[in-house]
Scaffold this motif. Structure first.
Motif, PDB file in Angstrom:
ATOM      1  N   GLY A 135      57.960 -48.218  69.139  1.00  0.00           N
ATOM      2  CA  GLY A 135      57.135 -47.346  68.311  1.00  0.00           C
ATOM      3  C   GLY A 135      56.786 -46.068  69.047  1.00  0.00           C
ATOM      4  N   ARG A 136      56.662 -46.209  70.365  1.00  0.00           N
ATOM      5  CA  ARG A 136      56.307 -45.041  71.151  1.00  0.00           C
ATOM      6  C   ARG A 136      57.400 -43.988  71.057  1.00  0.00           C
ATOM      7  NH1 ARG A 136      55.170 -45.133  77.536  1.00  0.00           N
ATOM      8  NH2 ARG A 136      55.857 -42.992  77.625  1.00  0.00           N
ATOM      9  N   ALA A 159      58.758 -38.649  69.489  1.00  0.00           N
ATOM     10  CA  ALA A 159      59.679 -37.697  68.860  1.00  0.00           C
ATOM     11  C   ALA A 159      58.913 -36.814  67.882  1.00  0.00           C
ATOM     12  CB  ALA A 159      60.794 -38.438  68.138  1.00  0.00           C
ATOM     13  N   ALA A 160      58.027 -37.436  67.087  1.00  0.00           N
ATOM     14  CA  ALA A 160      57.218 -36.664  66.135  1.00  0.00           C
ATOM     15  C   ALA A 160      56.311 -35.703  66.895  1.00  0.00           C
ATOM     16  CB  ALA A 160      56.401 -37.604  65.259  1.00  0.00           C
ATOM     17  N   ALA A 161      55.717 -36.192  67.977  1.00  0.00           N
ATOM     18  CA  ALA A 161      54.810 -35.353  68.771  1.00  0.00           C
ATOM     19  C   ALA A 161      55.556 -34.159  69.352  1.00  0.00           C
ATOM     20  CB  ALA A 161      54.176 -36.172  69.885  1.00  0.00           C
ATOM     21  N   THR A 162      56.799 -34.399  69.779  1.00  0.00           N
ATOM     22  CA  THR A 162      57.578 -33.312  70.359  1.00  0.00           C
ATOM     23  C   THR A 162      57.877 -32.240  69.309  1.00  0.00           C
ATOM     24  OG1 THR A 162      58.566 -34.904  71.850  1.00  0.00           O
ATOM     25  CG2 THR A 162      59.676 -32.786  71.662  1.00  0.00           C
ATOM     26  N   GLY A 187      66.665 -45.751  78.041  1.00  0.00           N
ATOM     27  CA  GLY A 187      67.262 -45.873  76.719  1.00  0.00           C
ATOM     28  C   GLY A 187      66.880 -44.735  75.801  1.00  0.00           C
ATOM     29  N   ARG A 188      65.912 -43.923  76.232  1.00  0.00           N
ATOM     30  CA  ARG A 188      65.417 -42.908  75.318  1.00  0.00           C
ATOM     31  C   ARG A 188      66.485 -41.888  74.952  1.00  0.00           C
ATOM     32  NH1 ARG A 188      59.432 -40.809  75.900  1.00  0.00           N
ATOM     33  NH2 ARG A 188      59.210 -43.034  75.787  1.00  0.00           N
ATOM     34  N   SER A 189      67.267 -41.486  75.947  1.00  0.00           N
ATOM     35  CA  SER A 189      68.315 -40.499  75.625  1.00  0.00           C
ATOM     36  C   SER A 189      69.356 -41.155  74.726  1.00  0.00           C
ATOM     37  CB  SER A 189      68.948 -39.965  76.898  1.00  0.00           C
ATOM     38  OG  SER A 189      69.567 -41.021  77.594  1.00  0.00           O
ATOM     39  N   ALA A 190      69.612 -42.460  74.993  1.00  0.00           N
ATOM     40  CA  ALA A 190      70.542 -43.176  74.111  1.00  0.00           C
ATOM     41  C   ALA A 190      69.977 -43.223  72.698  1.00  0.00           C
ATOM     42  CB  ALA A 190      70.775 -44.589  74.627  1.00  0.00           C
ATOM     43  N   ALA A 191      68.672 -43.452  72.613  1.00  0.00           N
ATOM     44  CA  ALA A 191      68.039 -43.518  71.293  1.00  0.00           C
ATOM     45  C   ALA A 191      68.141 -42.178  70.587  1.00  0.00           C
ATOM     46  CB  ALA A 191      66.585 -43.944  71.429  1.00  0.00           C
ATOM     47  N   ALA A 192      67.934 -41.098  71.359  1.00  0.00           N
ATOM     48  CA  ALA A 192      68.015 -39.767  70.762  1.00  0.00           C
ATOM     49  C   ALA A 192      69.435 -39.520  70.260  1.00  0.00           C
ATOM     50  CB  ALA A 192      67.622 -38.700  71.778  1.00  0.00           C
ATOM     51  N   ARG A 193      70.426 -39.936  71.103  1.00  0.00           N
ATOM     52  CA  ARG A 193      71.817 -39.770  70.684  1.00  0.00           C
ATOM     53  C   ARG A 193      72.082 -40.581  69.424  1.00  0.00           C
ATOM     54  NH1 ARG A 193      73.701 -40.099  75.847  1.00  0.00           N
ATOM     55  NH2 ARG A 193      74.297 -42.274  75.624  1.00  0.00           N
ATOM     56  N   THR A 194      71.562 -41.804  69.437  1.00  0.00           N
ATOM     57  CA  THR A 194      71.794 -42.676  68.297  1.00  0.00           C
ATOM     58  C   THR A 194      71.222 -42.071  67.030  1.00  0.00           C
ATOM     59  OG1 THR A 194      71.651 -44.542  69.756  1.00  0.00           O
ATOM     60  CG2 THR A 194      71.481 -44.999  67.420  1.00  0.00           C
ATOM     61  N   ARG A 238      60.366 -31.109  78.245  1.00  0.00           N
ATOM     62  CA  ARG A 238      59.934 -32.425  78.676  1.00  0.00           C
ATOM     63  C   ARG A 238      59.585 -33.330  77.505  1.00  0.00           C
ATOM     64  NH1 ARG A 238      55.228 -32.356  81.847  1.00  0.00           N
ATOM     65  NH2 ARG A 238      55.560 -34.580  81.841  1.00  0.00           N
ATOM     66  N   GLY A 239      59.423 -32.743  76.335  1.00  0.00           N
ATOM     67  CA  GLY A 239      58.989 -33.558  75.210  1.00  0.00           C
ATOM     68  C   GLY A 239      57.506 -33.778  75.325  1.00  0.00           C
ATOM     69  N   SER A 240      56.915 -34.242  74.267  1.00  0.00           N
ATOM     70  CA  SER A 240      55.486 -34.426  74.272  1.00  0.00           C
ATOM     71  C   SER A 240      55.199 -35.854  73.846  1.00  0.00           C
ATOM     72  CB  SER A 240      54.847 -33.438  73.293  1.00  0.00           C
ATOM     73  OG  SER A 240      53.453 -33.495  73.421  1.00  0.00           O
ATOM     74  N   THR A 241      54.143 -36.441  74.390  1.00  0.00           N
ATOM     75  CA  THR A 241      53.815 -37.797  73.980  1.00  0.00           C
ATOM     76  C   THR A 241      52.792 -37.756  72.866  1.00  0.00           C
ATOM     77  OG1 THR A 241      52.030 -37.934  75.560  1.00  0.00           O
ATOM     78  CG2 THR A 241      54.202 -38.657  76.300  1.00  0.00           C
ATOM     79  N   ALA A 242      52.733 -38.860  72.114  1.00  0.00           N
ATOM     80  CA  ALA A 242      51.764 -38.940  71.026  1.00  0.00           C
ATOM     81  C   ALA A 242      50.357 -38.746  71.578  1.00  0.00           C
ATOM     82  CB  ALA A 242      51.884 -40.288  70.330  1.00  0.00           C
ATOM     83  N   LEU A 243      50.092 -39.389  72.707  1.00  0.00           N
ATOM     84  CA  LEU A 243      48.747 -39.293  73.292  1.00  0.00           C
ATOM     85  C   LEU A 243      48.456 -37.858  73.715  1.00  0.00           C
ATOM     86  CD1 LEU A 243      46.251 -40.818  74.167  1.00  0.00           C
ATOM     87  CD2 LEU A 243      47.318 -41.177  76.388  1.00  0.00           C
TER      88      LEU A 243
END
Lengths: 597, 592
Positions: free
Chosen positions: B316-317, B322-325, B198-205, B7-12
């Motif tokens: 920014g989120r 991504a870093a949190a994950t 767009g997040r999956s697109a961003a990950a692909r990008t 699921r990935g993790s959020t910064a918070l």
């Protein structure tokens, strides 16, 4: 701001487009303000004006603004990408020169910069630069609009706007010095933390990691306190900008109110001025908020431009005559020099460096200084010496990747500069220090050297360099894909393939950089045997560290203080190796050679 | 794969895993943020009131309060924002401190063999060294807290101004309040939806970008060869391909960000339009004066102004998450070894070491062949064993099993006859010291860097160790002696000095068993055999297991074992004299 970046046409185009979009967006803000002001003033005067046109204007303004936002992003993304493509091409020619120069920023670093390093430019070219342009243009345009509505207000806004840089400099100066001092502290704490983490395996092996938890805690706390006091100062400039912007609204509103009392101004323009006034300062605040992002991008841009304009021009121009780096945007098409002459065959003509000087920016000592060397037809010369002495530079000069600042490289007495460099390279087989394999089949990689080679010949050459096992282990034999998505290749295997490629080339001058690196002793012996046969009557310059390779040599030379020196030695390779090893060892003292080579 | 990873993790989420956010800090941030929003709204509202009221030409006295309020709001706004920023960053810095301790606690049991290098086995980029991997995680903690600070600020600013604006609107015209809330909520929801899509697109990008960067690097590196072979066309073709694919990636990414920005702008516009229409109808119905209509519209304008910060915060989120994950995935990793609570190690004194029928399977990274299979090695006290073999043969793995960094799936590793699984880390360190390929020098004084191996060592001990490894002259040339700073920002040391310092640490530690992992591989080939001989000489009569490619290794060790693909393929005696048999010991070879 990196002015040299503006020399790139793609950057200029992107910034210009962004600026136009920004102006359209600002215009829609003005339309929105006028429409709203008209509506509100109409309501006050109780004229039963139809509000529909104003509402349509309002909706239209928002629609345009939204589309501008989308357009701005797309233009920014494209612009950055186009600029990067241009910079990559120009960095490529720099790579060749850097590899030639050795030392300083190595070719590998330039390659890394061209890859991930340029990504920092995305935000810089896409956002920071357009914002800077908008910060310089939009406020002026809006002040003109305000002036048209009510000139006294425009004067007030203009005065506050003029205060921006003044306050900015004041806060920036004192704050900057303070912040710089504290920033050093913050960085020190940050480094300490990273340092502990990086050394964690060692700490663990010595059974000391538990104690480091306390040090991390202390450093983290120190970092927190230092950062907080840094931020207190750093945020001051934002405080000043924010306050100036909101005070300007008050400074506009209060006189407008008093003048409305006397009736010297009408309500609609007054309201419009009130709505437009805060927008004057928005671009400036946005540009200053991107300071950090821009710092990173700026650093990347500077590095790229430094490398590109790294002035090898003064001491050696890149000669990618095949067109690489020449035509920035489009494919090459060979650039032929009208007066270029066919080069002589190095197997029949001597190849010489005479009195060559080659410098690298950022290095005090020239790599080569008055260096002379003649490779006689059919002669095998082995070049030994410590890392960083400039051995690879010699190969680059011979290949025509770089030109000497003084002196000349000649083939049969004709300067390489006057020769058709593509034709010259057709005589040469080259094995670089770090050979690369392209994504593609084994056969594709081998045929780079000789597109006409038959399969049987490929197999034969692979066998000669001890690569028969490699062929067997490859599913699909010669057609096996290598690298990404295909068979992974070890360092030793890569060396063998590159070696096979170099031997495959029908050349009469072999330039081999560390031909037996990454090979075990047994393979090395076999490879040397194959080399001896393949070199036959060809000329060769072989750079090596390995004693066994020296057996191939007709002559062994070394490079020191920018000149070639003969290593006069016992004929046994091991003996020569021992002598040279001592010469180039930690002590760094060379026995005086009897004569320059 | 665990739930967290999928699921990935959020910064918070990650920040809260390291401890609760400070309630007081959050309250202070919210308070200052609300004050700032109130000032912004108040400024435009009172200015609007001032102008419209003035247009009715009342006595000047009627305007006095508004004039004062306008000025107060103008000054208050900047100050409130300043306080808000400080409060939020105080909060995020505290989180950063805690996150780093959390990282340390998470990573310490994993180091060095439990960490998955990100791109193992890739042809282009070698697996990153553990050190750079770790500093990458440290950078990730910063990314997470930055995203957190930005997210909290945006949430407070946006929430406070929308709520305050809606409250004012509610007093003036309830339908207008509804329009404002609907516009704001719609805009936020749409923006978040698009950002999520767009997040999956961003990950692909970003994957594509990393790939393209690698491709550029590869092209650059291959350029000299291709030019020499007359194949410049290939370079151009590949760069052109990178350009085309990069353009596609950029287009995809900018479309997502652009659509988010467009939607927030349009939603804000729709909200404003709704408020204008609701206000106008209230005005026509006589329920709202012209002055209050102006106030209502300007309040809305001020409240919706904050929406422009939303796209940046959402972008920014993505980076922060991504870093949190990446960080959260660390806690899902299996600890490679388990340490006992009490040490049951052998008595102090010379020890030997042995691997008996050891199998090790790779637990991290992509599935691959076993690291070691059925490897047996033994080195008697005072003897020296050399390990050779091609890269990836399992030489370092064998050392790591002895260090208990890796747990064998079968067989045992022992030191001084005791299974390493029965020894604690500090218990083991009394017997064994490790010299890696490249010695890490901490940014600390020379003395501290050495005493790491034995904290109670005296200055004399340290100097003696330096003398022993051939750094005596170097040490005496130092201006500050043992106080000389080393590591980042300190005195530069050569590769040879670095390895000698590592050896000095090992000598100082008092350990009788030394594990040397390619100690000279970072040196110039001309000087490395000499250094290896000197390092081995400095070790005296200690037991040594050494991995090395040096040609002179034969004369340094008693036995040479060749590994290939995790198996022992050859054993042969080395040329060193037998320890303890004076007749056969080369004079001076083993200083005691």
């Amino acid at each position: 701001m990196e002015p040299r970046l503006l020399g790139e046409p793609a950057v200029r185009r992107s910034i210009a487009a962004s600026a136009v979009i920004g102006m359209v967006s600002a215009a829609s803000v003005v339309v929105q303000a006028l429409a709203l002001a008209g509506l509100l003033a109409g309501a006050m005067s109780r004229t039963d004006e139809d509000p529909l046109p104003a509402i349509l204007w309002l909706a239209g303004a928002f629609t345009v603004r939204g589309l501008c936002a989308l357009l701005a992003e797309v233009v920014a993304g494209h612009g950055a990408e186009a600029a990067k493509a241009q910079l990559r091409r120009r960095l490529l020619s720099a790579t060749l020169s850097q590899a030639a120069g050795g030392g300083g920023m190595g070719g590998g670093d330039v390659a890394a910069l061209a890859g991930r390093g340029l990504d920092a430019l995305d935000a810089y070219i896409g956002r920071c630069l357009p914002d800077l342009v908008l910060a310089a243009t939009v406020p002026i345009a809006l002040v003109v609009v305000i002036g048209a509505l009510d000139w006294p207000s425009a004067l007030i806004v203009l005065t506050v706007l003029a205060l921006f840089p003044v306050f900015g400099i004041l806060v920036g100066e004192s704050g900057g010095r303070l912040a710089a001092r504290r920033w050093g502290q913050v960085e020190a704490f940050g480094r300490q933390i990273a340092d502990i983490f990086e050394g964690l395996p060692v700490l663990k092996a010595f059974g000391r990691s538990a104690r480091q938890r306390e040090r991390i805690a202390e450093a983290a706390e120190g970092l927190r306190e230092a950062s907080l006091s840094t931020l207190r100062v750093a945020f001051l400039s934002a405080l000043v900008l924010d306050t100036l912007a909101s005070v300007s609204v008050a400074l506009v509103a209060v006189p407008l109110g008093l003048r409305l009392l006397t009736g010297s101004v009408r309500l609609a323009p007054a309201l419009a001025v009130l709505i437009v006034a805060p927008e004057v300062f928005l671009p400036v605040r946005r540009a200053s908020a991107q300071f950090h992002e821009s710092a990173e991008g700026l650093a990347a841009a500077r590095r790229a431009m430094d490398v590109i304009r790294g002035e090898p021009g003064a001491d050696g121009r890149i000669r990618g005559r095949s067109g690489v780096g020449r035509s920035p945007a489009h494919g090459p098409g060979p650039v032929t020099q009208p007066d270029a002459r066919r080069p002589g065959n190095p197997a029949r003509e001597p190849v010489a460096l005479s009195e060559v000087r080659f410098e690298r920016p950022g290095r005090v000592e020239p790599v080569l200084d008055g260096a002379s060397l003649t490779i006689r037809p059919g002669e095998k010369v082995v070049l030994v010496g410590p890392n960083g002495a400039g051995k690879s530079t010699v190969l680059s000069l011979l290949l025509g990747f770089a030109e000497p600042a003084r002196g000349s490289v000649t083939v049969g007495g004709v300067d390489l500069r006057d020769l058709d460099v593509d034709a010259w390279r057709r005589w040469i087989s080259y094995l670089p220090e770090r050979p690369t394999l392209l994504a593609g089949s084994l056969a594709d990689n081998l045929r780079l050297a000789d597109p006409t080679a038959e399969d049987a010949r490929l197999v034969e050459v692979l066998g000669e360099v001890g690569g028969a096992g490699l062929l067997e282990s490859c599913e699909g034999g010669l057609d096996a894909r290598l690298g990404e998505g295909g068979r992974q290749v070890s360092a030793g295997e890569r060396q063998r393939i590159a070696l096979a490629r170099a031997l495959l080339r029908p050349a009469s001058l072999h330039l081999l950089d560390e031909p037996t690196a990454h090979l075990d002793d047994r393979t090395e012996a076999a490879v040397l045997e194959a080399l001896r046969r393949a070199l036959g009557g060809c000329s060769a310059l072989i750079v090596t560290h390995r004693p066994a390779v020296i057996d191939l040599a007709d002559r062994v030379i070394t490079l020191d203080a920018g000149q070639f020196w003969a290593v006069t030695a016992h004929r046994t390779g091991a003996g020569v190796a021992a002598g040279v090893g001592a010469a180039c060892g930690a002590a760094g003292t060379l026995p005086l050679p009897e004569q320059p080579a | 794969m665990t739930r967290v990873e999928r699921r990935g993790s959020t910064a918070l989420g990650l920040a809260r895993r390291s401890g609760p956010l400070s309630g007081r800090g959050l309250a202070a941030a919210c308070g200052a943020g609300a004050l700032s929003a109130a000032c912004a709204i108040g400024l435009l509202a009172t200015s609007g009131w001032l102008l419209t009221r003035a247009s009715q030409r009342p006595p000047v006295f009627d305007l006095a309060v508004a004039v004062g309020a306008v000025q107060a709001f103008a000054l208050g706004r900047g100050i409130a924002r300043y306080l808000e920023r400080l409060a939020v960053h105080g909060l995020s810095l505290r989180t950063l401190s805690r996150l780093r301790l959390w990282l340390f606690d998470t990573v310490e049991p994993l180091v060095p063999d439990g960490l998955a290098p990100s791109r193992v086995g890739s042809e282009r980029s070698a697996a990153p060294a553990t050190g750079s991997l770790l500093s990458g995680f440290v950078a990730d903690t910063e990314e997470v807290t930055e995203a957190l600070a930005r997210g909290i600020t945006t949430a407070i600013d946006l929430g406070a101004s929308i709520l305050l604006g809606a409250a004012v609107a509610l007093l003036l015209a309830p339908t207008a309040a509804a329009a404002l809330l609907a516009g704001a909520a719609g805009g936020i929801a749409l923006a978040m939806l698009v950002a999520r899509l767009g997040r999956s697109a961003a990950a692909r990008t970003s994957a594509l970008r990393a790939d393209l960067a690698d491709q550029v690097v590869e092209t650059m590196r291959s350029a000299p060869e291709l030019l020499a072979f007359g194949r410049a066309d290939l370079i151009d073709e590949r760069l052109e391909q990178v350009r085309r694919r990069g353009r596609t990636a950029a287009l995809r990414q900018s479309l997502v960000t652009g659509v988010v920005r467009t939607l927030t702008t349009w939603a804000a516009g729709a909200g404003l339009l709704g408020v204008v229409l609701a206000g106008l109808s209230a005005h026509r119905g006589g329920r709202l004066s012209g002055i209050m209509l102006a106030v209502l519209v300007l309040v809305t304008l001020a409240a919706l102004d904050q929406a422009s910060a939303l796209p940046a915060a959402l972008a920014g989120r993505t980076a922060g998450d991504a870093a949190a994950t990446r960080l959260a995935a660390l806690s899902a990793l299996e600890t490679p070894v388990r340490e006992p609570a009490v040490d049951a190690g052998p008595a102090l004194g010379p020890v030997g070491a042995a691997l008996e029928h050891v199998d090790v399977v790779a637990r991290v990274g992509p599935p691959g062949p076993p690291l070691l299979s059925d490897v047996s090695l033994a080195v008697r006290p005072g003897w020296r064993l050399g390990l050779i073999g091609p890269s990836g043969a399992g030489k370092s793995s064998a050392l790591h099993v002895l260090l208990h960094f890796l747990e064998p799936s079968a067989g045992t590793a022992s030191i001084g006859g005791v299974d390493v699984r029965r020894m604690t880390r500090s218990g083991m360190a009394r017997h064994l010291a490790w010299l890696a390929e490249e010695t890490h020098l901490f940014a600390a004084p020379l003395g501290d860097n050495l005493r790491l191996a034995r904290p109670e060592a005296s200055d004399l001990d340290c100097v003696a160790a330096l003398d022993r490894v051939g750094l005596g002259a170097w040490y005496r040339s130092l201006p500050d002696g043992l106080g000389t700073g080393l590591g980042a920002g300190g005195r530069a040391v050569s590769a040879g000095e670095r390895q000698r310092l590592g050896m000095a640490r090992a000598v100082l530690s008092g350990a009788s068993l030394l594990l040397l992992d390619e100690p000279t591989s970072h040196l110039d080939p001309w000087s490395s055999p000499q250094l290896l001989a000197e390092l081995m000489g400095a070790a005296g009569s200690r037991t040594i297991v050494v991995v090395s490619h040096e040609p002179g290794l034969d004369g340094q060790v008693h036995e040479i074992v060749t590994l290939d693909r995790g198996r022992v393929v050859d054993r042969r005696p080395g040329a060193a004299g037998v320890p303890g048999e004076p007749g056969r010991l080369a004079p001076g070879a083993f200083p005691v």
